[in-house]
Enzyme design. Structure first.
Site, PDB file in Angstrom:
ATOM      1  CG  ASP A  64      -9.761  22.932 -13.540  1.00 33.04           C
ATOM      2  OD1 ASP A  64     -10.881  22.762 -14.040  1.00 33.04           O
ATOM      3  OD2 ASP A  64      -9.365  22.339 -12.521  1.00 33.04           O
ATOM      4  CD  GLU A  91     -14.009  24.645 -13.876  1.00 28.11           C
ATOM      5  OE1 GLU A  91     -14.985  23.933 -13.608  1.00 28.11           O
ATOM      6  OE2 GLU A  91     -13.109  24.888 -13.052  1.00 28.11           O
TER       7      GLU A  91
END
Length: 653
Positions: free
Chosen positions: A286, A328
């Site tokens: 992330d 991401e």
């Protein structure tokens, strides 16, 4: 640097560790082979990032120790899987993979219940499931699960490690890949590291960006943008207990990790490998664009962030080479492509990246009923590496950002600011004639920017059409939903459905009554699945049956069509019709086996001159068949007719 230097250091490290691993040296055969092959790169990268430090050798030794410990803790079943995937190194580029992203709580209530729902994935054809964040998070300060207060503990509200193991075993039986998140950029302010920092432990204060006064933070702020300007303006938060400022790029309760400290990198490698050893086939990293902070920049996409990802990949190649990384990185197209790495062929950072560019361009085409910006934007998207792939999606847990390149917007005939304002107004239902029920997210009054929240069904007009009882509008909305999914299935990469979209789930407005969620409009599209309604997928004539059956069919055809595997085997076609978007897919082993994908974004039937296809060497003196419908397409006076919001997957026979 000579390779002999790195290998000499490796020998010293192994001699130091040898007494602890001597008894299991035969078991470490594959580990030693991979470590020897990768250590030069690992040492080189680690030296580039941390070579100026006096404790460089100590930290290097700690890193190798983490790698060997995690390998020794890896199950025999997972080690065998590593070996199989090493032999079939392009396994993830197959057209066989179709994914779904979900919150376990929203999908099934908790992890234990989710283990009982795996037949649902098989019924639809999904064989890759992204279970979004399940780590322990503070109540009310979780950012949808992305503010972890413990990197190794599952939040008790969704389950336990045993529950996850049950899912992993069930997935393994059914050949379903499991995707888990590791939030690498930050921790919750309630994480043990942050709490020790607050208590005055300087070791852990060095895990974050912490400053005595505003001097340095103010210099950072001169160039750093605001990520959440409405709810969390600025990039630093004052901590009253420490009497110091902390870098908090996302929310004031999310403390950014300081990767200029090698101890942080080693801790996070340990965390990543922990979840890989729990059975994760793919790790979603992330917020990777934010990993390295440099004063005078926007603190995104820095070279060192890419070096960190290369180092993470090399380390995991040693211990668990069968595992993939998803980047991401929701950034500009020219930057997204870099997160595969800059090797000529092989992904040296992340094998998979979110195709946020395609997603946003698809929504533009839905709003404008033309493919001008879609075509222009994809022409500007650089080619990916051969051994890397896109994750193609229509909706996800996050907002829709309008991050198109301004030059592409102008090339499509629009003024950038005005066009973005049109899209914001259109999808939030504020434009005359709009069919969308969306909500603005993080409106920035200083710049006029905003992003868009809303479920697929609500943004595509199905919610409004159903409420009005207009059957024609319902049918049109369903056609739009299928039109969008046809493109993520056929474009090239792994299609990723978002849970609930397969049955047309509407916006969930209940978040407005929840104090902890009401300020974040993204909760409007993070639903709890109504399983009674989901049962309607089995009843003909219902919206749920129409959508579920169509997507199931689409997925089955995709899996049988080798031209849809992802080997950079796509060619955009100029249709000479702004409403049509078309590209050719071909089998990389048998280039003569091709599929023409044609999509009509207009509310009117459109035509494509077959001479245009003839120039591509397609459709000459052979019959065309639509793989999706199984029928021959409509051709009138030498022109292919495409009905409103319909598509073709055309094959030559």
């Amino acid at each position: 640097m000579y390779e002999q230097i790195s290998h000499s250091l490796l020998n010293e490290i192994l001699e130091e560790l040898q007494p602890n691993i001597y008894e299991r040296r035969r078991e470490l055969q594959h580990f030693y082979t991979r470590l020897g092959a990768n250590f030069y790169a690992i040492h080189n990268l680690f030296e580039l990032l941390y070579g100026q430090r006096d404790d460089f050798k100590f930290q290097m030794t700690r890193l190798v120790e983490v790698l060997v410990r995690k390998y020794m803790n890896r199950s025999r079943k997972l080690k065998d899987l590593d070996l199989a995937r090493e032999k079939d190194h392009n396994w993830f580029l197959s057209q066989q993979w179709v994914g779904m992203a979900l919150y376990s709580a929203g999908f099934a209530g908790n992890l234990r219940n989710m283990a009982t729902k795996t037949a649902y994935f098989q019924e639809l054809g999904v064989n890759l499931v992204h279970i979004m964040p399940i780590l322990k998070c503070p109540i009310g300060k979780s950012d949808g699960g992305y503010a972890a207060s413990d990197f190794r503990m599952i939040d008790e509200r969704v389950g336990t490690l045993d529950d996850l193991q049950a899912i992993a075993e069930e997935f393994n039986k059914r050949d379903i890949l499991m995707v888990l998140d590791v939030v690498v950029n930050h921790t919750s302010d309630e994480h043990e590291w942050a709490q020790k920092a607050i208590a005055g432990d300087t070791k852990y204060q060095d895990y974050y960006y912490i400053f005595e006064n505003r001097d340095i933070p103010d210099m950072y702020e001169e160039s750093m943008p605001e990520i959440f300007p409405e709810s969390s303006p600025g990039n630093f938060t004052w901590n009253e207990t420490m009497q110091k400022w902390v870098m908090t790029v996302f929310h004031d309760f999310q403390w950014d990790l300081n990767y200029s400290n090698p101890a942080v990198f080693i801790e996070m490698i340990d965390v990543i490998l922990f979840w890989i050893n729990q059975g994760a086939d793919i790790i979603r990293l992330d917020a990777v664009a934010f990993l390295w902070k440099k004063m005078g920049t926007i603190c995104q996409n820095e070279r060192e962030a890419h070096l960190l990802l290369q180092l993470m990949k090399d380390c995991c190649q040693v211990t668990a080479p069968g595992t993939l990384f998803i980047a991401e990185a929701i950034v500009a197209p020219v930057e997204i492509i870099k997160y595969f790495g800059e090797d000529a062929i092989i992904a040296k950072e992340c094998e998979i990246a979110y195709n946020a560019t395609l997603m946003a361009l698809l929504w533009d085409a839905i709003a404008t009923q033309n493919s001008k910006l879609l075509t222009q934007g994809l022409k500007s998207l650089p080619d990916k590496l051969e051994r890397a792939t896109w994750l193609n999606y229509v909706r996800c847990h996050d907002d829709i950002g309008l991050g198109f390149d301004d030059n592409d917007i102008r090339a499509a005939g629009y003024e950038p600011f005005a066009h973005r304002q049109f899209l914001i107004d259109f999808f939030t239902g504020n434009y005359p004639g709009s069919f969308a029920n969306g909500a603005p997210f993080m409106r920035n009054d200083k710049t006029g920017d905003a992003r868009i929240s809303g479920s697929l069904a609500s943004l595509a007009g199905l919610e409004k059409a159903t409420q009005s009882g207009n059957e024609q509008e319902v049918a049109i909305a369903i056609d739009k939903i299928l039109l969008l999914h046809n493109l993520i299935m056929a474009f090239g990469g792994i299609p990723l459905l978002y849970y609930g979209d397969e049955i047309g789930t509407f916006n969930d407005y209940g978040y407005l009554n929840d104090h902890d969620k009401s300020a974040d409009s993204r909760w409007i599209h993070r639903p709890a699945i109504d399983w009674e309604r989901a049962e309607l997928r089995k009843k003909q004539g219902t919206i749920e049956h129409t959508l579920f059956t169509a997507l199931k069919k689409m997925i089955a055809i995709r899996k049988e069509t080798t031209a849809f595997a992802d080997f950079n085997n796509r060619h955009l076609i100029d249709t000479n019709n702004e409403h049509l978007f078309a590209f050719m897919r071909f089998d990389h082993n048998r280039p003569s086996e091709r599929v023409l994908v044609v999509s009509n974004f207009s509310a009117e039937a459109q035509s494509l001159d077959l001479q245009t296809l003839a120039q591509e060497g397609f459709g000459n003196s052979v019959e065309l068949t639509d793989l999706y419908s199984g029928k021959r397409p409509t051709i009138e006076e030498g022109r292919l007719i495409v009905q409103p919001f319909h598509f073709y997957w055309l094959n030559e026979y």
